[in-house]
Motif scaffolding. Structure first.
Motif, PDB file in Angstrom:
ATOM      1  N   GLN A 126       0.819  -1.205   0.000  1.00  0.00           N
ATOM      2  CA  GLN A 126       0.000   0.000   0.000  1.00  0.00           C
ATOM      3  C   GLN A 126       0.858   1.262   0.000  1.00  0.00           C
ATOM      4  N   ASP A 127       1.940   1.250   0.768  1.00  0.00           N
ATOM      5  CA  ASP A 127       2.838   2.412   0.794  1.00  0.00           C
ATOM      6  C   ASP A 127       3.470   2.656  -0.565  1.00  0.00           C
ATOM      7  N   SER A 130       1.227   4.318  -3.254  1.00  0.00           N
ATOM      8  CA  SER A 130       1.202   5.777  -3.186  1.00  0.00           C
ATOM      9  C   SER A 130       2.362   6.399  -3.955  1.00  0.00           C
ATOM     10  N   ASP A 159      -7.439   0.440  -2.910  1.00  0.00           N
ATOM     11  CA  ASP A 159      -6.136   0.852  -2.389  1.00  0.00           C
ATOM     12  C   ASP A 159      -5.507   1.943  -3.247  1.00  0.00           C
ATOM     13  N   ASN A 161      -6.753   4.599  -3.985  1.00  0.00           N
ATOM     14  CA  ASN A 161      -7.081   5.909  -3.411  1.00  0.00           C
ATOM     15  C   ASN A 161      -5.879   6.520  -2.707  1.00  0.00           C
ATOM     16  N   ARG A 162      -4.889   5.687  -2.383  1.00  0.00           N
ATOM     17  CA  ARG A 162      -3.691   6.180  -1.709  1.00  0.00           C
ATOM     18  C   ARG A 162      -2.782   6.963  -2.656  1.00  0.00           C
ATOM     19  N   ASN A 163      -2.990   6.813  -3.940  1.00  0.00           N
ATOM     20  CA  ASN A 163      -2.154   7.498  -4.917  1.00  0.00           C
ATOM     21  C   ASN A 163      -2.787   8.832  -5.319  1.00  0.00           C
ATOM     22  N   ASN A 167      -6.734   8.847  -6.678  1.00  0.00           N
ATOM     23  CA  ASN A 167      -7.732   8.948  -5.605  1.00  0.00           C
ATOM     24  C   ASN A 167      -8.959   9.719  -6.070  1.00  0.00           C
TER      25      ASN A 167
END
Length: 270
Positions: A126-127, A130, A159, A161-163, A167
């Motif tokens: 996930q990190d 982004s 997931d 949405n983290r970028n 998002n």
């Protein structure tokens, strides 16, 4: 009349097997190091500041670490065998033994603490989602994983949405808003050219097309890997056994040469 020396001798078969084996690894390590610096040069990152400022995980670091270890171990094993150098051979066998132990302990801990490992891996993915657009090598790696595993995101497509580019926030003015990368899309046999816009707006609240989507993969990559592993357990186990066997064989060759050299040197004293 001929004479045959009956004292201690070095096993030349073991010596040249170890020499040949490590020469290959030495050259391979040098090649990996060259690829590392070439990749950083292509990205304009041949200074420490630019490398440390990079967000996300740079896959080139894996090539660097593997190349460095391969180069050092290849050098120690190759020169140690050729020159019958006990120090280099001991260094080689100790490092190989340490790597084998670390691999064994890591495998046991990963099996015992599966849930904890899964959480850390999911957070790691996930990190890096982004930072998808921040590094071309990371982007290519994520795309390759999603296409091969037929998945999207770590837990699910949301997931992304983290970028900042994908998002769904109102502040996001990107055309990729509420979308996913093209690697999340199901392949269309009718298309000969990859449609890089196939994931646009797919997560838009107005469309509500994520569930049971026929456009993108809805399974997260962590779950996809968990489903893939049991089907390929024999391949994975076989690969680990081959690697372990090569490591143990290398240690055996090095220790045998060390014993022969020490016995030979001991004979010189008398």
């Amino acid at each position: 009349m001929s004479y045959t020396y009956q004292g201690a001798q070095v096993n030349y078969l073991f010596k040249y097997i170890l020499f040949t084996f490590n020469t290959i690894f030495w050259v391979a390590g040098a090649g990996l190091l060259a690829i590392t610096f070439w990749a950083w040069n292509e990205k304009g990152m041949l200074n420490i500041q630019s490398i440390t400022e990079l967000k996300g995980f740079d896959p080139v670091w894996v090539i660097l670490v593997v190349g460095l270890f391969t180069f050092i171990l290849g050098y120690a094993g190759c020169i140690g065998a050729l020159r019958e150098n006990i120090c280099l051979l001991k260094f080689f066998s100790v490092i190989i033994g340490t790597i084998f132990t670390v691999e064994l302990v890591a495998g046991i801990l990963a099996f015992v603490f599966q849930d904890t490992v899964k959480e850390h891996v999911q957070k790691f993915v996930q990190d890096n989602i982004s930072a998808y657009r921040d590094d071309i090598d990371l982007q290519n790696l994520i795309d390759a994983v999603q296409k091969y595993m037929q998945c999207c995101g770590a837990a699910d497509p949301n997931d992304w949405n983290r970028n900042v580019y994908f998002n769904c926030s109102k502040e996001n003015t990107s055309r990729e808003r509420c979308g996913v990368p093209f690697s999340c899309c199901l392949p269309d046999p009718a298309q000969n050219v990859v449609n890089t816009q196939c994931g646009y707006d797919i997560r838009s609240p107005d469309k509500n097309t994520i569930k049971d989507s026929l456009v993108i993969y809805t399974k997260g990559c962590i779950q996809a890997f968990e489903d893939w592993l049991p089907k390929n357990i024999y391949f994975v186990a076989g690969a680990f056994l081959v690697i372990a066997a090569l490591q143990m064989f290398s240690i055996y060759l090095a220790r045998s040469l060390i014993s022969d050299i020490e016995a030979l040197k001991a004979g010189w004293r008398y």
